[in-house]
Design a protein around this motif. Structure first.
Motif, PDB file in Angstrom:
ATOM      1  N   GLU A 180     -20.878 -54.564  -3.371  1.00 16.44           N
ATOM      2  CA  GLU A 180     -20.087 -53.337  -3.405  1.00 16.44           C
ATOM      3  C   GLU A 180     -19.881 -52.766  -1.994  1.00 16.44           C
ATOM      4  OE1 GLU A 180     -21.409 -54.310  -7.270  1.00 16.44           O
ATOM      5  OE2 GLU A 180     -22.584 -54.028  -5.431  1.00 16.44           O
ATOM      6  N   ARG A 181     -20.778 -53.125  -1.076  1.00 18.27           N
ATOM      7  CA  ARG A 181     -20.645 -52.683   0.317  1.00 18.27           C
ATOM      8  C   ARG A 181     -19.884 -53.704   1.153  1.00 18.27           C
ATOM      9  NH1 ARG A 181     -26.719 -51.034   1.950  1.00 18.27           N
ATOM     10  NH2 ARG A 181     -25.662 -50.449   3.897  1.00 18.27           N
ATOM     11  N   ASP A 182     -19.278 -54.677   0.478  1.00 16.72           N
ATOM     12  CA  ASP A 182     -18.465 -55.709   1.140  1.00 16.72           C
ATOM     13  C   ASP A 182     -19.319 -56.633   2.004  1.00 16.72           C
ATOM     14  OD1 ASP A 182     -16.093 -57.000   1.361  1.00 16.72           O
ATOM     15  OD2 ASP A 182     -15.124 -55.545   2.677  1.00 16.72           O
ATOM     16  N   ILE A 183     -20.506 -56.985   1.462  1.00 15.26           N
ATOM     17  CA  ILE A 183     -21.420 -57.897   2.156  1.00 15.26           C
ATOM     18  C   ILE A 183     -21.679 -59.098   1.247  1.00 15.26           C
ATOM     19  CG2 ILE A 183     -23.729 -58.186   3.149  1.00 15.26           C
ATOM     20  CD1 ILE A 183     -23.756 -55.164   3.648  1.00 15.26           C
ATOM     21  N   THR A 184     -21.456 -60.294   1.758  1.00 14.73           N
ATOM     22  CA  THR A 184     -21.673 -61.529   1.000  1.00 14.73           C
ATOM     23  C   THR A 184     -22.849 -62.289   1.600  1.00 14.73           C
ATOM     24  OG1 THR A 184     -19.317 -61.703   0.485  1.00 14.73           O
ATOM     25  CG2 THR A 184     -20.638 -63.710   0.257  1.00 14.73           C
ATOM     26  N   VAL A 185     -23.787 -62.715   0.748  1.00 17.64           N
ATOM     27  CA  VAL A 185     -24.958 -63.466   1.203  1.00 17.64           C
ATOM     28  C   VAL A 185     -24.593 -64.946   1.275  1.00 17.64           C
ATOM     29  CG1 VAL A 185     -27.374 -64.032   0.775  1.00 17.64           C
ATOM     30  CG2 VAL A 185     -26.483 -61.772   0.125  1.00 17.64           C
ATOM     31  N   LEU A 186     -24.682 -65.523   2.490  1.00 21.69           N
ATOM     32  CA  LEU A 186     -24.353 -66.936   2.686  1.00 21.69           C
ATOM     33  C   LEU A 186     -25.573 -67.837   2.491  1.00 21.69           C
ATOM     34  CD1 LEU A 186     -22.121 -66.555   5.880  1.00 21.69           C
ATOM     35  CD2 LEU A 186     -21.378 -66.618   3.490  1.00 21.69           C
ATOM     36  N   THR A 187     -26.691 -67.456   3.094  1.00 19.94           N
ATOM     37  CA  THR A 187     -27.942 -68.198   2.916  1.00 19.94           C
ATOM     38  C   THR A 187     -29.094 -67.212   2.866  1.00 19.94           C
ATOM     39  OG1 THR A 187     -28.330 -68.484   5.291  1.00 19.94           O
ATOM     40  CG2 THR A 187     -27.123 -70.238   4.175  1.00 19.94           C
ATOM     41  N   LEU A 188     -30.179 -67.623   2.230  1.00 19.55           N
ATOM     42  CA  LEU A 188     -31.384 -66.803   2.141  1.00 19.55           C
ATOM     43  C   LEU A 188     -32.547 -67.606   2.698  1.00 19.55           C
ATOM     44  CD1 LEU A 188     -32.411 -64.493  -0.744  1.00 19.55           C
ATOM     45  CD2 LEU A 188     -34.092 -66.045   0.208  1.00 19.55           C
ATOM     46  N   ILE A 227     -32.347 -71.315   1.414  1.00 19.64           N
ATOM     47  CA  ILE A 227     -31.643 -71.412   0.128  1.00 19.64           C
ATOM     48  C   ILE A 227     -30.157 -71.163   0.401  1.00 19.64           C
ATOM     49  CG2 ILE A 227     -31.462 -70.488  -2.214  1.00 19.64           C
ATOM     50  CD1 ILE A 227     -34.383 -69.412  -1.762  1.00 19.64           C
ATOM     51  N   PRO A 228     -29.333 -72.198   0.432  1.00 23.04           N
ATOM     52  CA  PRO A 228     -27.914 -71.995   0.719  1.00 23.04           C
ATOM     53  C   PRO A 228     -27.173 -71.430  -0.488  1.00 23.04           C
ATOM     54  CG  PRO A 228     -28.346 -74.316   0.306  1.00 23.04           C
ATOM     55  CD  PRO A 228     -29.678 -73.614   0.252  1.00 23.04           C
ATOM     56  N   ARG A 273     -27.787 -67.930  -5.743  1.00 25.59           N
ATOM     57  CA  ARG A 273     -27.182 -67.360  -6.951  1.00 25.59           C
ATOM     58  C   ARG A 273     -27.375 -65.845  -6.982  1.00 25.59           C
ATOM     59  NH1 ARG A 273     -25.958 -71.279 -10.710  1.00 25.59           N
ATOM     60  NH2 ARG A 273     -26.843 -73.352 -10.310  1.00 25.59           N
ATOM     61  N   THR A 274     -26.456 -65.177  -7.628  1.00 25.37           N
ATOM     62  CA  THR A 274     -26.559 -63.711  -7.717  1.00 25.37           C
ATOM     63  C   THR A 274     -27.753 -63.284  -8.557  1.00 25.37           C
ATOM     64  OG1 THR A 274     -25.011 -63.709  -9.583  1.00 25.37           O
ATOM     65  CG2 THR A 274     -24.090 -63.371  -7.388  1.00 25.37           C
ATOM     66  N   SER A 275     -28.299 -64.213  -9.351  1.00 26.46           N
ATOM     67  CA  SER A 275     -29.474 -63.889 -10.157  1.00 26.46           C
ATOM     68  C   SER A 275     -30.781 -64.035  -9.373  1.00 26.46           C
ATOM     69  CB  SER A 275     -29.527 -64.801 -11.388  1.00 26.46           C
ATOM     70  OG  SER A 275     -29.558 -66.174 -10.999  1.00 26.46           O
ATOM     71  N   ARG A 276     -30.694 -64.478  -8.119  1.00 28.80           N
ATOM     72  CA  ARG A 276     -31.890 -64.655  -7.301  1.00 28.80           C
ATOM     73  C   ARG A 276     -32.527 -63.293  -7.018  1.00 28.80           C
ATOM     74  NH1 ARG A 276     -35.132 -68.779  -5.493  1.00 28.80           N
ATOM     75  NH2 ARG A 276     -33.243 -70.077  -5.438  1.00 28.80           N
ATOM     76  N   VAL A 277     -33.844 -63.174  -7.276  1.00 30.37           N
ATOM     77  CA  VAL A 277     -34.582 -61.932  -7.034  1.00 30.37           C
ATOM     78  C   VAL A 277     -35.029 -61.891  -5.585  1.00 30.37           C
ATOM     79  CG1 VAL A 277     -36.611 -60.569  -7.657  1.00 30.37           C
ATOM     80  CG2 VAL A 277     -35.340 -61.794  -9.438  1.00 30.37           C
ATOM     81  N   LEU A 278     -34.768 -60.796  -4.905  1.00 30.37           N
ATOM     82  CA  LEU A 278     -35.127 -60.648  -3.501  1.00 30.37           C
ATOM     83  C   LEU A 278     -36.594 -60.249  -3.350  1.00 30.37           C
ATOM     84  CD1 LEU A 278     -31.954 -58.737  -2.252  1.00 30.37           C
ATOM     85  CD2 LEU A 278     -32.490 -61.162  -1.963  1.00 30.37           C
ATOM     86  N   GLU A 279     -37.222 -60.796  -2.318  1.00 28.81           N
ATOM     87  CA  GLU A 279     -38.619 -60.500  -2.033  1.00 28.81           C
ATOM     88  C   GLU A 279     -38.734 -59.894  -0.630  1.00 28.81           C
ATOM     89  OE1 GLU A 279     -40.944 -64.009  -2.461  1.00 28.81           O
ATOM     90  OE2 GLU A 279     -40.343 -64.366  -4.558  1.00 28.81           O
ATOM     91  N   ALA A 280     -39.824 -59.178  -0.410  1.00 32.23           N
ATOM     92  CA  ALA A 280     -40.058 -58.585   0.908  1.00 32.23           C
ATOM     93  C   ALA A 280     -40.085 -59.674   1.971  1.00 32.23           C
ATOM     94  CB  ALA A 280     -41.368 -57.811   0.907  1.00 32.23           C
ATOM     95  N   ASN A 281     -39.483 -59.379   3.109  1.00 33.87           N
ATOM     96  CA  ASN A 281     -39.410 -60.264   4.278  1.00 33.87           C
ATOM     97  C   ASN A 281     -38.420 -61.415   4.120  1.00 33.87           C
ATOM     98  OD1 ASN A 281     -41.381 -58.771   5.757  1.00 33.87           O
ATOM     99  ND2 ASN A 281     -42.976 -59.749   4.513  1.00 33.87           N
ATOM    100  N   ASP A 282     -37.644 -61.422   3.030  1.00 38.39           N
ATOM    101  CA  ASP A 282     -36.533 -62.366   2.953  1.00 38.39           C
ATOM    102  C   ASP A 282     -35.545 -62.053   4.071  1.00 38.39           C
ATOM    103  OD1 ASP A 282     -37.480 -63.690   0.756  1.00 38.39           O
ATOM    104  OD2 ASP A 282     -36.118 -62.758  -0.689  1.00 38.39           O
ATOM    105  N   ARG A 283     -34.980 -63.089   4.651  1.00 41.25           N
ATOM    106  CA  ARG A 283     -33.923 -62.905   5.653  1.00 41.25           C
ATOM    107  C   ARG A 283     -32.648 -63.517   5.113  1.00 41.25           C
ATOM    108  NH1 ARG A 283     -35.436 -61.671  11.074  1.00 41.25           N
ATOM    109  NH2 ARG A 283     -37.661 -61.220  11.221  1.00 41.25           N
TER     110      ARG A 283
END
Length: 402
Positions: free
Chosen positions: A333-341, A348-349, A352-362
């Motif tokens: 919604e802020r116009d930001i697309t995640v390319l890799t995690l 992780i290239p 998926r949008t279902s991926r749960v984010l964890e602390a210190n993820d870049r």
């Protein structure tokens, strides 16, 4: 596939084998002298090249075999092929990175790749401290642009090392000071990386008192099977340097592989004879399979829109993003697309949008720069040294720990 091999030595073993492997597989292949190109920078048309004074015909892929003596012009030619959307397994940037030993070491050290301790100084007053920094003598002294073992010197003690470095610096030579890995005993591993796998490996052993194991210095070779740790290290080192075809040289340290060098134009004769494997054929097969995916300068392409760019964002401890999925994070919604995690040492290239984010993820993201600014991680700080214990820190009547 129409393939151009950039080489000044069509009769050299490696060039001959690569062309023969391409022709055997039904590809159209020509060996083109790198120095006979002219780069068309007129700006009137799309990026173009001339060869021997005439416009270059269309090619699907180019395989650079560029010697150290023509690195600057050679990488410029490869860069022009990239601008023309011609596939190359080794980019101009990757070749330039690997050709400069200091730059290569700086890049690899950022990614937790095992390497011998290394230092680089310019002032002779700093030489002794630099030798101590890598563990003291004996040390290996390397010219930044030496090849085939040339410009690699073993200094047995500090006084000799200091004299060698001062002499080389007086002739305007830049040198690296590197830890001597005694347990390697004059041996090293050359792994030939193609794409995301090692297609062949050999152990090189120095002759007599010689500590350099290069074949050009009389070293002997034997084919070897690498374990998973050595294969993983070789592939990561090549990919970090931006190379899809590379020779990765590793020492066998007590704690695992130590990368010495990543070569963008590895010779094939020694490794094909040692392993009895068609290494040239594996390289041609890889190029044919990847030819539809020319290398793109992603940052260059994505940054042409005003106000947009690429940035690495950090999921901070305690932030609202922790525990949410990418879909629910509000990034889109802020116009930001995640390319890799990036999570620990795992990439992780296209997560998926279902991926749960964890602390210190870049997250490597593309989007509005202003929206991303608040999430850009702070510059990393140096690890603080452990201080000496103060003299008055120990109580006189303290009891020993039970």
């Amino acid at each position: 596939m129409k393939l151009a091999i950039l080489s000044r030595s069509p009769g050299a073993y490696s060039t001959y084998r690569l062309k023969a492997a391409a022709l055997e597989r039904g590809h159209d292949c020509k060996v083109l002298n790198t120095l006979r190109f002219a780069i068309d920078l007129s700006g009137h048309n799309e990026p173009d090249l001339q060869f021997r004074g005439k416009q270059l015909s269309d090619y699907d892929a180019v395989l650079p075999r560029i010697g150290a003596s023509i690195s600057y012009f050679g990488t410029a030619v490869v860069r022009q092929f990239e601008q023309m959307d011609v596939y190359t397994p080794n980019t101009a940037n990757g070749i330039a990175n690997s050709r400069d030993k200091l730059r290569a070491t700086q890049i690899l050290s950022r990614h937790a790749i095992g390497m011998p301790a290394t230092s680089f100084v310019r002032d002779k007053k700093d030489v002794l401290a630099a030798i101590d920094l890598v563990g003291g003598a004996p040390v290996v002294i390397k010219l930044l642009e030496g090849t085939q073992g040339i410009g690699v010197i073993l200094a047995p003690d500090t006084r000799v090392a200091e004299g060698i470095i001062e002499t080389l610096q007086s002739t305007k030579q830049n040198v690296l000071i590197q830890q001597f890995i005694a347990e390697s005993k004059g041996r090293d591993i050359r792994a030939l990386v193609v794409g995301d796998r090692v297609v062949g490996a050999m152990r090189r052993t120095a002759q007599g008192d010689e500590f350099r194991s290069n074949v050009h210095r009389g070293g002997s070779v034997e084919g070897v099977e690498l374990n998973a740790e050595y294969e993983r290290t070789a592939v990561r080192a090549a990919q970090i340097m931006g190379l899809r075809v590379a020779g990765v040289d590793m020492l066998e340290g007590n704690d695992g592989p130590l990368v010495m060098e990543v070569n963008s134009s590895p010779g094939l004769e020694g490794i094909e004879r040692a392993t009895e494997l068609d290494i040239a054929g594996a390289i041609i097969d890889y190029i044919a399979n990847q030819v539809a995916f020319p290398e793109l300068d992603v940052r260059q392409r994505l940054s042409v829109s005003t106000g947009y760019g690429v940035a690495e964002l950090l999921v901070r401890e305690g932030a609202g993003l922790v525990g949410t999925t990418i879909a629910d994070s509000g990034l889109r919604e802020r116009d930001i697309t995640v390319l890799t995690l990036h999570r620990d040492n795992v990439v992780i290239p296209n997560p998926r949008t279902s991926r749960v984010l964890e602390a210190n993820d870049r997250m490597t993201c593309f989007g509005k720069l202003e929206e991303m600014r608040e999430m850009i991680p702070a510059r990393r700080k140096r690890r603080q040294k452990v201080r000496k214990l103060p003299d008055d820190a120990l109580p006189e009547n303290a009891h020993p720990d039970s």
